[in-house]
Each structure stands twice: as C-alpha cells, then as structure tokens.
Design an enzyme around this catalytic site. Structure first.
Site, short mmCIF file in Angstrom:
data_model
loop_
_atom_site.label_atom_id
_atom_site.label_comp_id
_atom_site.label_asym_id
_atom_site.label_seq_id
_atom_site.Cartn_x
_atom_site.Cartn_y
_atom_site.Cartn_z
CB THR A 12 70.28 34.87 76.93
OG1 THR A 12 70.16 34.24 75.64
CG2 THR A 12 69.70 36.20 77.01
CE LYS A 44 67.52 32.58 73.91
NZ LYS A 44 67.86 31.58 75.04
N GLY A 58 62.15 40.33 77.92
CA GLY A 58 63.46 39.76 77.73
C GLY A 58 63.32 38.46 78.33
CB SER A 137 74.64 32.61 81.69
OG SER A 137 73.87 31.59 81.04
CB ALA A 168 80.13 40.30 76.86
CB CYS A 171 79.63 36.05 81.73
SG CYS A 171 78.65 34.58 81.71
CB THR A 174 77.47 36.97 78.65
OG1 THR A 174 76.64 36.49 79.95
CG2 THR A 174 76.83 38.39 78.15
#
Length: 185
Positions: A12, A44, A58, A137, A168, A171, A174
């Site tokens: 997340t 989340k 979050g 992350s 995204a 990483c 993600t």
C-alpha cells in the site's frame, strides 16, 4: 522459518492532497509478501464518522495493526469531538508510550477537511508543508509526483490519482487499483 528469513510484507501506498477547497486521500490496493502479490484490491482508505464529524484515514503497514490504531483514533475522537489535531496527538502519545502499541507496524494519514496529518509510531503528528503527504512502500514516489503536480490545473483528486499512477509505474509494491475518499476543506 526464522525471522531473519521471513521475506516481509509490503503493501500500500497512500497519498493525501489538499487543494482548492478539497482534501483527498487515495490508496492503492496491493499487499505483497516478498516477491508475491497476495492481494491487489485491499481497501486501506476509510471514512470514519464519529459524533457526526467526518474523518478520512488511510493506512500503510500491517492491516491488523492499522485497524487497532483506527479503533484507538475513533475513541480519541469520541473523547474530543471535532478536534482531530488533539485526538491525533493523544493517539501518537499513547502509541509512543504504550508497550503493546509500540509493537504496531503501520502509519496513518488522517484528515477532517481542515487538518491533514501523518501519524507515526515514533510519536509524530506531522502536517505537510506543501499540502501533499504520502506513506507506504511507494510513498516517496507518490509524494514527489504529487508535489510536482500541485502547480498544475488539476484538482486535488486528479493530483492524487496521477501521483498514484506514477508511483505504481515505479514501485513494484504499488498498483493502480485505487480507493479514493474526499472531504471539503
């Protein structure tokens, strides 16, 4: 498996953006164990309604730990209705000093529309300097992208979505399956 051999959970990325009278918290849905994606649709980002006051939270890190923290935050909000800053500081103090809570591995981004905070287990309640904050992350990637996008014509939600898409792409922990919640500033 020995603790030193455990590959570790990763999961997340959460971003909070305040812009043009709106605050948005967005989070991706990925939870990974080592190099394996365990779940791609975790939720989340949550809306809390305590005493008629909306708060969006979050979390990144261990889900069970984060739910424990969210329950504690709700209790603090019940004790101090409409005072997110005070409830956040009280939670951070407990988290830092309580032997049980010290073991929790999570971080929170919370907002009530006027305040936007990151709460950590180190006892920190941090308000972002540039109206963008991120954890998890891919948090540093989302933060950098979000800050770069703040000068654009994009609204808060578009900034959050674009920053998360960039994170995204960079990483591996993600993904692009977002949960987005907003609240008026």
């Amino acid at each position: 498996m020995a603790d030193s051999e455990f590959p570790g959970w990763h999961g997340t990325t959460i971003i909070g953006v305040r812009k043009d009278g709106k605050v948005v918290i967005a989070g991706d849905g990925q939870v990974s164990l080592g190099q394996t994606v365990i779940k791609g649709t975790a939720r989340k980002v949550r809306r809390l309604n305590v005493g008629g006051n909306d708060v969006i939270a979050g979390f990144a890190g261990s889900t069970a730990d984060a739910f424990t923290l969210l329950e504690r935050l709700e209790k603090k909000l019940e004790a101090t209705p409409g005072q997110l800053a005070r409830a956040s500081v009280e939670l951070a103090k407990d988290w830092r000093t309580d032997k049980y809570l010290q073991k929790l591995e999570a971080m929170l981004i919370v907002t009530d529309g006027s305040d936007l905070f990151v709460i950590t287990g180190a006892g920190d309640v941090l308000e972002p300097e540039h109206d963008v904050t991120a954890i998890g992350s891919g948090g540093n990637y989302a933060l950098a992208a979000g800050r770069a996008l703040m000068d654009s014509d994009l609204d808060a939600e578009a900034v959050a979505r674009k920053a998360m898409a960039i994170a995204a792409d960079i990483c591996v922990y993600t993904n692009g399956k977002l949960t987005v919640e907003s609240i008026p500033a």
